[in-house]
Write an enzyme that holds these catalytic residues in place. Structure first.
Site, PDB file in Angstrom:
ATOM      1  N   HIS A  17       0.837  -1.209   0.000  1.00  8.96           N
ATOM      2  CA  HIS A  17       0.000   0.000   0.000  1.00  8.96           C
ATOM      3  C   HIS A  17       0.871   1.258   0.000  1.00  8.96           C
ATOM      4  CE1 HIS A  17      -3.001  -2.665   2.385  1.00  8.96           C
ATOM      5  NE2 HIS A  17      -3.552  -2.486   1.199  1.00  8.96           N
ATOM      6  N   LYS A  41     -17.933  -7.392   6.584  1.00  5.74           N
ATOM      7  CA  LYS A  41     -16.566  -7.872   6.848  1.00  5.74           C
ATOM      8  C   LYS A  41     -16.242  -7.772   8.330  1.00  5.74           C
ATOM      9  CE  LYS A  41     -13.892  -6.853   2.649  1.00  5.74           C
ATOM     10  NZ  LYS A  41     -12.740  -6.106   2.140  1.00  5.74           N
ATOM     11  N   ARG A  90      -1.930  -6.305  -8.235  1.00 13.82           N
ATOM     12  CA  ARG A  90      -0.820  -7.232  -7.979  1.00 13.82           C
ATOM     13  C   ARG A  90      -0.748  -8.347  -8.998  1.00 13.82           C
ATOM     14  NH1 ARG A  90      -2.757  -8.027  -1.938  1.00 13.82           N
ATOM     15  NH2 ARG A  90      -4.637  -7.536  -3.108  1.00 13.82           N
ATOM     16  N   SER A 127      -2.549  -7.818   3.176  1.00 11.50           N
ATOM     17  CA  SER A 127      -2.890  -7.642   4.594  1.00 11.50           C
ATOM     18  C   SER A 127      -3.226  -8.982   5.221  1.00 11.50           C
ATOM     19  CB  SER A 127      -4.087  -6.698   4.733  1.00 11.50           C
ATOM     20  OG  SER A 127      -3.753  -5.416   4.267  1.00 11.50           O
TER      21      SER A 127
HETATM   22  P1  ADP Z   1      -9.745  -3.941  -0.248  1.00 13.06           P
HETATM   23  O1  ADP Z   1     -10.481  -4.715   0.803  1.00 13.06           O
HETATM   24  O2  ADP Z   1     -10.497  -2.742  -0.737  1.00 13.06           O
HETATM   25  O3  ADP Z   1      -9.179  -4.752  -1.374  1.00 13.06           O
HETATM   26  P2  ADP Z   1      -7.002  -3.681   0.673  1.00 13.06           P
HETATM   27  O4  ADP Z   1      -6.517  -2.897   1.855  1.00 13.06           O
HETATM   28  O5  ADP Z   1      -6.780  -5.158   0.686  1.00 13.06           O
HETATM   29  O6  ADP Z   1      -8.538  -3.301   0.558  1.00 13.06           O
HETATM   30  O7  ADP Z   1      -6.350  -3.121  -0.668  1.00 13.06           O
HETATM   31  C1  ADP Z   1      -6.481  -1.764  -1.042  1.00 13.06           C
HETATM   32  C2  ADP Z   1      -5.824  -1.544  -2.387  1.00 13.06           C
HETATM   33  O8  ADP Z   1      -4.428  -1.781  -2.278  1.00 13.06           O
HETATM   34  C3  ADP Z   1      -6.312  -2.471  -3.498  1.00 13.06           C
HETATM   35  O9  ADP Z   1      -6.339  -1.749  -4.707  1.00 13.06           O
HETATM   36  C4  ADP Z   1      -5.255  -3.540  -3.555  1.00 13.06           C
HETATM   37  O10 ADP Z   1      -5.171  -4.158  -4.823  1.00 13.06           O
HETATM   38  C5  ADP Z   1      -4.019  -2.708  -3.266  1.00 13.06           C
HETATM   39  N1  ADP Z   1      -2.932  -3.515  -2.732  1.00 13.06           N
HETATM   40  C6  ADP Z   1      -2.960  -4.329  -1.668  1.00 13.06           C
HETATM   41  N2  ADP Z   1      -1.755  -4.927  -1.475  1.00 13.06           N
HETATM   42  C7  ADP Z   1      -0.948  -4.472  -2.477  1.00 13.06           C
HETATM   43  C8  ADP Z   1       0.413  -4.736  -2.872  1.00 13.06           C
HETATM   44  N3  ADP Z   1       1.187  -5.584  -2.202  1.00 13.06           N
HETATM   45  N4  ADP Z   1       0.892  -4.084  -3.961  1.00 13.06           N
HETATM   46  C9  ADP Z   1       0.103  -3.235  -4.656  1.00 13.06           C
HETATM   47  N5  ADP Z   1      -1.188  -2.957  -4.355  1.00 13.06           N
HETATM   48  C10 ADP Z   1      -1.714  -3.558  -3.275  1.00 13.06           C
END
Ligand code: ADP
Length: 150
Positions: A17, A41, A90, A127
């Protein structure tokens, strides 16, 4: 002024992130990190904790702000005058999930979604992996910014 919203769960924020936010901040005048709470969730960290971790990570980036929202992301964008959504990709599964949501958001409101590809060194970080390592007492320090802990 180009304002973008980066919505997500951030449960917790990871270096993946951080990379997307840092690069996104250079593309927009203002980048609002919007911590979402979805009633369907369950989260490991409260909304206040998720916001606090992000605030600590981005205290130095002046055009980045951290907020919390509920409801549709596009409604939140309209409330604050943002015309763009930022998301990270990703892998093909991320793209498949994001494509129709981005198209629906565009059709409903005209709000466009900008995608940034993950840096290869962070592409495996999620996460959910971080939460799993945390809950089982592993070393997660290479996956998260300073300040994130259980
Ligand atoms: P959500 O539940 O909305 O997917 P996340 O916190 O899991 O929330 O992810 C938020 C954003 O960050 C999404 O666009 C996700 O694809 C991106 N993201 C999560 N991990 C990574 C990573 N390792 N590299 C690039 N983008 C990421």
């Amino acid at each position: 002024m180009k304002i973008a919203v980066f919505p997500g769960s951030f449960d917790p924020v990871t270096l993946g992130h951080v990379d997307i936010i840092t690069r996104g901040a250079s593309l927009f005048d203002e980048l609002i990190i919007a911590v979402g709470t979805n009633a369907l969730k369950t989260y490991t960290f409260t909304a206040a904790q998720r916001v606090a971790f992000l605030e600590e990570a981005f205290s130095e980036l002046k055009n980045v702000k951290v907020t919390h929202y509920t409801g549709l992301t596009v409604d939140y964008c309209k409330t604050i005058g943002a015309h763009y959504i930022l998301r990270g990709l990703r892998n093909p599964a991320d793209f498949q999930f994001e494509e129709s949501i981005a198209q629906a958001n565009k059709k409903m409101t005209g709000i466009d979604t900008a995608f940034l590809l993950t840096a290869p060194e962070y592409s495996f970080i999620s996460s959910s992996i971080v939460r799993d390592v945390m809950k089982n007492g592993g070393d997660y320090s290479a996956f998260v910014p300073k300040g994130v802990s259980l």
